[in-house]
Write a protein that holds these residues in place. Structure first.
Motif, PDB file in Angstrom:
ATOM      1  N   PHE A  46       0.835  -1.201   0.000  1.00  0.00           N
ATOM      2  CA  PHE A  46       0.000   0.000   0.000  1.00  0.00           C
ATOM      3  C   PHE A  46       0.874   1.258   0.000  1.00  0.00           C
ATOM      4  O   PHE A  46       0.647   2.194  -0.775  1.00  0.00           O
ATOM      5  N   ILE A  47       1.883   1.276   0.857  1.00  0.00           N
ATOM      6  CA  ILE A  47       2.749   2.453   0.965  1.00  0.00           C
ATOM      7  C   ILE A  47       3.558   2.648  -0.309  1.00  0.00           C
ATOM      8  O   ILE A  47       3.630   3.758  -0.862  1.00  0.00           O
ATOM      9  N   ARG A  48       4.161   1.573  -0.798  1.00  0.00           N
ATOM     10  CA  ARG A  48       5.045   1.701  -1.972  1.00  0.00           C
ATOM     11  C   ARG A  48       4.258   2.030  -3.239  1.00  0.00           C
ATOM     12  O   ARG A  48       4.692   2.853  -4.049  1.00  0.00           O
ATOM     13  N   ARG A  49       3.097   1.415  -3.405  1.00  0.00           N
ATOM     14  CA  ARG A  49       2.298   1.701  -4.595  1.00  0.00           C
ATOM     15  C   ARG A  49       1.750   3.126  -4.546  1.00  0.00           C
ATOM     16  O   ARG A  49       1.411   3.692  -5.589  1.00  0.00           O
ATOM     17  N   SER A  50       1.651   3.694  -3.348  1.00  0.00           N
ATOM     18  CA  SER A  50       1.160   5.061  -3.199  1.00  0.00           C
ATOM     19  C   SER A  50       2.267   6.094  -3.334  1.00  0.00           C
ATOM     20  O   SER A  50       2.063   7.155  -3.930  1.00  0.00           O
ATOM     21  N   GLU A  51       3.440   5.787  -2.772  1.00  0.00           N
ATOM     22  CA  GLU A  51       4.481   6.802  -2.646  1.00  0.00           C
ATOM     23  C   GLU A  51       5.610   6.672  -3.653  1.00  0.00           C
ATOM     24  O   GLU A  51       6.346   7.631  -3.859  1.00  0.00           O
ATOM     25  N   TYR A  52       5.781   5.508  -4.262  1.00  0.00           N
ATOM     26  CA  TYR A  52       6.913   5.321  -5.168  1.00  0.00           C
ATOM     27  C   TYR A  52       6.497   5.354  -6.627  1.00  0.00           C
ATOM     28  O   TYR A  52       7.260   4.988  -7.516  1.00  0.00           O
ATOM     29  N   THR A  53       5.246   5.766  -6.879  1.00  0.00           N
ATOM     30  CA  THR A  53       4.762   6.009  -8.232  1.00  0.00           C
ATOM     31  C   THR A  53       4.014   7.349  -8.219  1.00  0.00           C
ATOM     32  O   THR A  53       3.819   7.947  -7.169  1.00  0.00           O
ATOM     33  N   ILE A  54       3.585   7.791  -9.393  1.00  0.00           N
ATOM     34  CA  ILE A  54       2.813   9.033  -9.481  1.00  0.00           C
ATOM     35  C   ILE A  54       1.338   8.704  -9.309  1.00  0.00           C
ATOM     36  O   ILE A  54       0.731   8.042 -10.154  1.00  0.00           O
ATOM     37  N   ARG A  55       0.758   9.153  -8.209  1.00  0.00           N
ATOM     38  CA  ARG A  55      -0.669   8.928  -7.980  1.00  0.00           C
ATOM     39  C   ARG A  55      -1.498   9.931  -8.769  1.00  0.00           C
ATOM     40  O   ARG A  55      -1.086  11.087  -8.930  1.00  0.00           O
ATOM     41  N   PRO A  56      -2.673   9.527  -9.242  1.00  0.00           N
ATOM     42  CA  PRO A  56      -3.561  10.491  -9.918  1.00  0.00           C
ATOM     43  C   PRO A  56      -4.076  11.533  -8.940  1.00  0.00           C
ATOM     44  O   PRO A  56      -4.103  11.307  -7.716  1.00  0.00           O
ATOM     45  N   GLY A  57      -4.508  12.661  -9.458  1.00  0.00           N
ATOM     46  CA  GLY A  57      -4.922  13.775  -8.622  1.00  0.00           C
ATOM     47  C   GLY A  57      -6.066  13.465  -7.686  1.00  0.00           C
ATOM     48  O   GLY A  57      -6.167  14.060  -6.604  1.00  0.00           O
ATOM     49  N   TYR A  58      -6.927  12.519  -8.058  1.00  0.00           N
ATOM     50  CA  TYR A  58      -8.106  12.258  -7.237  1.00  0.00           C
ATOM     51  C   TYR A  58      -7.788  11.447  -5.972  1.00  0.00           C
ATOM     52  O   TYR A  58      -8.675  11.195  -5.153  1.00  0.00           O
ATOM     53  N   CYS A  59      -6.548  11.015  -5.796  1.00  0.00           N
ATOM     54  CA  CYS A  59      -6.181  10.293  -4.555  1.00  0.00           C
ATOM     55  C   CYS A  59      -4.744  10.594  -4.142  1.00  0.00           C
ATOM     56  O   CYS A  59      -4.039   9.724  -3.656  1.00  0.00           O
ATOM     57  N   ARG A  60      -4.323  11.828  -4.326  1.00  0.00           N
ATOM     58  CA  ARG A  60      -2.913  12.183  -4.111  1.00  0.00           C
ATOM     59  C   ARG A  60      -2.614  12.632  -2.691  1.00  0.00           C
ATOM     60  O   ARG A  60      -1.471  12.686  -2.276  1.00  0.00           O
ATOM     61  N   GLN A  61      -3.640  12.967  -1.915  1.00  0.00           N
ATOM     62  CA  GLN A  61      -3.415  13.512  -0.580  1.00  0.00           C
ATOM     63  C   GLN A  61      -3.395  12.409   0.488  1.00  0.00           C
ATOM     64  O   GLN A  61      -3.774  11.268   0.246  1.00  0.00           O
ATOM     65  N   ASP A  62      -2.944  12.801   1.696  1.00  0.00           N
ATOM     66  CA  ASP A  62      -2.949  11.875   2.828  1.00  0.00           C
ATOM     67  C   ASP A  62      -4.161  12.176   3.703  1.00  0.00           C
ATOM     68  O   ASP A  62      -4.076  12.758   4.771  1.00  0.00           O
ATOM     69  N   ASN A  63      -5.327  11.808   3.193  1.00  0.00           N
ATOM     70  CA  ASN A  63      -6.532  11.918   4.014  1.00  0.00           C
ATOM     71  C   ASN A  63      -7.313  10.614   3.876  1.00  0.00           C
ATOM     72  O   ASN A  63      -7.021   9.781   3.009  1.00  0.00           O
ATOM     73  N   TYR A  64      -8.280  10.441   4.747  1.00  0.00           N
ATOM     74  CA  TYR A  64      -8.966   9.153   4.823  1.00  0.00           C
ATOM     75  C   TYR A  64      -9.682   8.804   3.526  1.00  0.00           C
ATOM     76  O   TYR A  64      -9.682   7.647   3.091  1.00  0.00           O
ATOM     77  N   ILE A  65     -10.295   9.808   2.894  1.00  0.00           N
ATOM     78  CA  ILE A  65     -11.013   9.558   1.638  1.00  0.00           C
ATOM     79  C   ILE A  65     -10.051   9.084   0.555  1.00  0.00           C
ATOM     80  O   ILE A  65     -10.309   8.087  -0.133  1.00  0.00           O
ATOM     81  N   HIS A  66      -8.927   9.774   0.412  1.00  0.00           N
ATOM     82  CA  HIS A  66      -7.966   9.389  -0.627  1.00  0.00           C
ATOM     83  C   HIS A  66      -7.328   8.031  -0.323  1.00  0.00           C
ATOM     84  O   HIS A  66      -7.063   7.248  -1.232  1.00  0.00           O
ATOM     85  N   LYS A  67      -7.092   7.753   0.949  1.00  0.00           N
ATOM     86  CA  LYS A  67      -6.544   6.444   1.314  1.00  0.00           C
ATOM     87  C   LYS A  67      -7.508   5.326   0.949  1.00  0.00           C
ATOM     88  O   LYS A  67      -7.092   4.247   0.505  1.00  0.00           O
ATOM     89  N   LYS A  68      -8.810   5.561   1.122  1.00  0.00           N
ATOM     90  CA  LYS A  68      -9.793   4.534   0.752  1.00  0.00           C
ATOM     91  C   LYS A  68      -9.832   4.330  -0.760  1.00  0.00           C
ATOM     92  O   LYS A  68     -10.002   3.193  -1.233  1.00  0.00           O
TER      93      LYS A  68
END
Length: 492
Positions: A46-68
Motif C-alpha cells: 500500500f505504501i510503496r504503490r502510493s508513494e513510489y509512483t505518481i498517484r492520480p490527482g483524485y487520490c494524491r493527498q494523505d486523508n482518509y477519503i484518498h486512502k480509501k
C-alpha cells in the motif's frame, strides 16, 4: 535525506528480514492489509504503490477519503487480474514468463544481500561520531580526467612546482579546469570519498590519482569546503539516522563485494573475438536506435511501466544463433544461450551514456556482470530464497499488475469512445462496484492497520540503479475513484 539518496536503500527496506524469518515461508499476519481470494495486499504494498509512483490527482493527498480510494484501487487490481485469468485469455508468453522469472530472481538477490550482509553490519560508536562530524560537509574541488599515469605524473610534478591547474587544463584542452562540489552523501567512488572526507585534508592539496571504470585517472585539487551545522535536535536526530544508514550500506557493500570476489574466483569468461565483435556491432546498432523503434519489439504491457530501457535487446535476426559467442568456465555460450539469459536478465551497462566506440568494452562488462548475477542467483536458490514470502509477494504484485492491465486493455479496445481519465473512471466505477459485490465474501481488510498508515503527497517516481529491472513497483492502477469500503470482511 533527499529522495534520490533514499532510493538506494529501498530494496533493503522492502526485503529486510532476519535469518529466522527466512526459515518461515508463511506470510506474517501482521504485514497483511487485505486478502483478495488467494491474493494479498501488504501494508508495504500500500505504501510503496502510493508513494513510489505518481498517484492520480483524485487520490494524491494523505486523508482518509484518498486512502480509501487507493485501497479500492489496489484491491480492484487484484479483482481484475482474477477476472483476466477466469476468461482463459492466453497470457502465457515466453518473454513475459522470462520477465517474471527475472523479477523474482532480482528480488532473491536483493533479499540475500539484505539478510546476509546489510542486516549483519555493526558500526562502532566512535566511527559513527566521526562520520556524523563530516556529514554536513561540502568540498569544492577542481579535477582533471587523464588517460594514463604518465600524464598524471607530469601534471603532479607541475603542481608541485605551483603551476595552476587552470593553466595546465588550458594548455591541454583550453579554458579552465572544471569545478565540482561534493557532499558527504554523494555516491562517488569509495576511494575518492574516503580521500575527500577526512579531517586531515588541506586546502590546495592534490588528491589522486583515482582510477575509473573507463581506465582513466582523476586528479583533484581541494579548493575548500563548508560545514553545515544542524541546530535543532530533530534535525540532528534525522541526520544521525541518515549517516548511520549510509555507513551501514557502505560497509555492507564492501563485505558483499568481497564475498562476490571469492564466489567468482578462478571462474573465467573467454570471448570468441570474431563472433563477439560481430554481435557487438549488431547490438550497438540496436542500442543506439530511437526508443520508439525499440518499443515496437517488446510487450506493450511492460512498456506501460517504462520498465525497459535501451539495455533490453534480443538479437535473433542477421546473426547465427548457434555461433559460440563466449566460453564461461569451460561451458560454451551460443548466441541463442546468451539471448535466453537476457530474456530474464536484461544487460546492465555500467555507463548509461557512451560513445559507439566504447560499446564493445561496455558490452563485455555487462555480460560479465550478467554471469556474476547468475552465480549469485544459484546460491540464492540453494539457500531457499526463492521460497521466501516477500519474494513470492513481489512476483505476485507484478503478475497481478500485468494481468489487470491486459484485462483493462481489452475493455478499452471495446470502448474506444472513452478518451479521457474522467470518462474512464465514470465507466469503470460501476464495474468495480459490481466486482466488489461479486467477490465480497473473499475479501478481508485489516481496518485497524489501514487507519494507522500515513502517506506523503509528494509526486515521486522511484527507480533503482544498477539492476536489470530498475522500476521498483508497477504504476498506480487507474481503476476507480470510489471511496466507499462497503464490501468484504473487516479483520483485526
Amino acid at each position: 535525506m533527499d529522495y534520490a539518496y533514499r532510493s538506494i536503500f529501498l530494496f533493503i527496506f522492502l526485503f529486510s528480514c532476519s535469518k529466522q524469518d527466512l526459515e518461515q515461508y508463511k506470510i506474517p499476519e501482521e504485514v497483511i492489509l487485505a486478502r483478495v481470494g488467494s491474493e494479498v495486499v501488504t501494508i508495504q504494498d500500500f505504501i510503496r504503490r502510493s508513494e513510489y509512483t505518481i498517484r492520480p490527482g483524485y487520490c494524491r493527498q494523505d486523508n482518509y477519503i484518498h486512502k480509501k480510494i487507493i485501497l479500492n484501487s489496489l484491491i480492484g487490481e487484484k479483482l481484475t487480474a482474477i477476472e483476466q485469468e477466469k476468461e482463459n485469455v492466453k497470457v502465457s508468453d515466453e518473454n513475459l514468463d522470462s520477465y517474471f522469472k527475472g523479477r523474482k530472481e532480482q528480488a532473491m538477490r536483493q533479499l540475500f544481500y539484505a539478510t546476509e550482509f546489510h542486516s549483519k553490519v555493526a558500526v562502532p560508536e566512535k566511527e559513527m561520531k566521526g562520520a556524523f562530524k563530516l556529514a554536513g560537509r561540502k568540498v569544492k574541488v577542481q579535477f582533471l580526467n587523464l588517460p594514463d599515469k604518465d600524464i598524471v605524473n607530469k601534471i603532479k610534478k607541475l603542481d608541485s612546482q605551483e603551476v595552476p591547474l587552470d593553466s595546465i587544463y588550458n594548455i591541454l584542452w583550453g579554458g579552465k579546469a572544471p569545478i565540482r562540489e561534493i557532499s558527504w552523501f554523494d555516491r562517488d567512488n569509495e576511494y575518492i570519498h574516503d580521500a575527500i572526507f577526512n579531517e586531515k585534508i588541506a586546502k590546495g592539496e592534490m588528491l589522486g590519482p583515482f582510477e575509473t571504470e573507463d581506465n582513466t585517472f582523476i586528479l583533484m585539487k581541494v579548493l575548500g569546503w563548508t560545514d553545515e551545522i544542524k541546530i535543532t535536535e530533530s534535525e540532528r536526530e534525522l541526520l544521525w539516522g541518515d549517516v548511520r544508514e549510509r555507513v551501514v550500506e557502505k560497509k555492507a557493500k564492501k563485505n558483499y563485494l568481497s564475498w562476490v570476489k571469492d564466489l567468482m574466483q578462478n571462474k573465467e569468461m573467454n570471448l570468441n573475438p570474431d563472433i563477439f565483435y560481430d554481435y557487438a556491432e549488431k547490438a550497438a546498432d540496436y542500442f543506439f536506435k530511437m526508443d520508439s523503434v525499440k518499443k515496437n519489439m517488446l510487450n506493450q504491457v511492460l512498456w506501460d511501466d517504462h520498465e525497459f530501457e535501451s539495455n533490453t535487446f534480443i538479437l535473433e535476426k542477421d546473426i547465427n544463433e548457434d555461433a559460440v559467442v563466449l566460453d564461461y568456465d569451460g561451458v560454451p555460450w551460443t548466441v541463442k544461450e546468451l539471448n535466453r539469459q537476457l530474456r530474464s536478465h536484461p544487460l546492465v551497462f555500467r555507463k548509461r551514456k557512451m560513445k559507439r566506440s566504447e560499446f564493445p568494452q561496455q558490452l563485455r562488462l555487462a555480460i560479465a556482470d550478467l554471469i556474476r548475477d547468475t552465480e549469485i542467483t544459484k546460491r540464492c536458490y540453494d539457500e531457499g530464497y526463492d521460497r521466501h514470502w516477500s519474494v513470492d509477494l513481489n512476483a505476485d504484485m507484478w503478475r497481478s499488475s500485468s494481468s489487470s492491465k491486459k484485462y483493462l486493455s481489452s475493455i478499452r479496445l471495446k470502448n474506444k469512445q472513452i478518451t479521457s481519465q474522467d470518462q474512464w473512471l465514470e465507466f469503470m466505477n460501476p464495474k468495480m462496484d459490481s466486482l466488489q459485490n461479486v467477490y465480497s465474501d473473499q475479501i478481508e481488510i485489516n481496518i485497524d492497520a489501514f487507519e494507522k498508515i500515513k502517506l506523503t503527497s509528494t509526486d515521486m517516481m522511484v527507480i533503482q540503479r544498477g539492476v536489470p529491472y530498475p522500476i521498483l513497483v508497477p504504476s498506480f492502477p487507474i481503476l476507480t475513484s470510489d471511496n466507499k469500503l462497503d464490501y468484504g470482511k473487516r479483520v483485526d
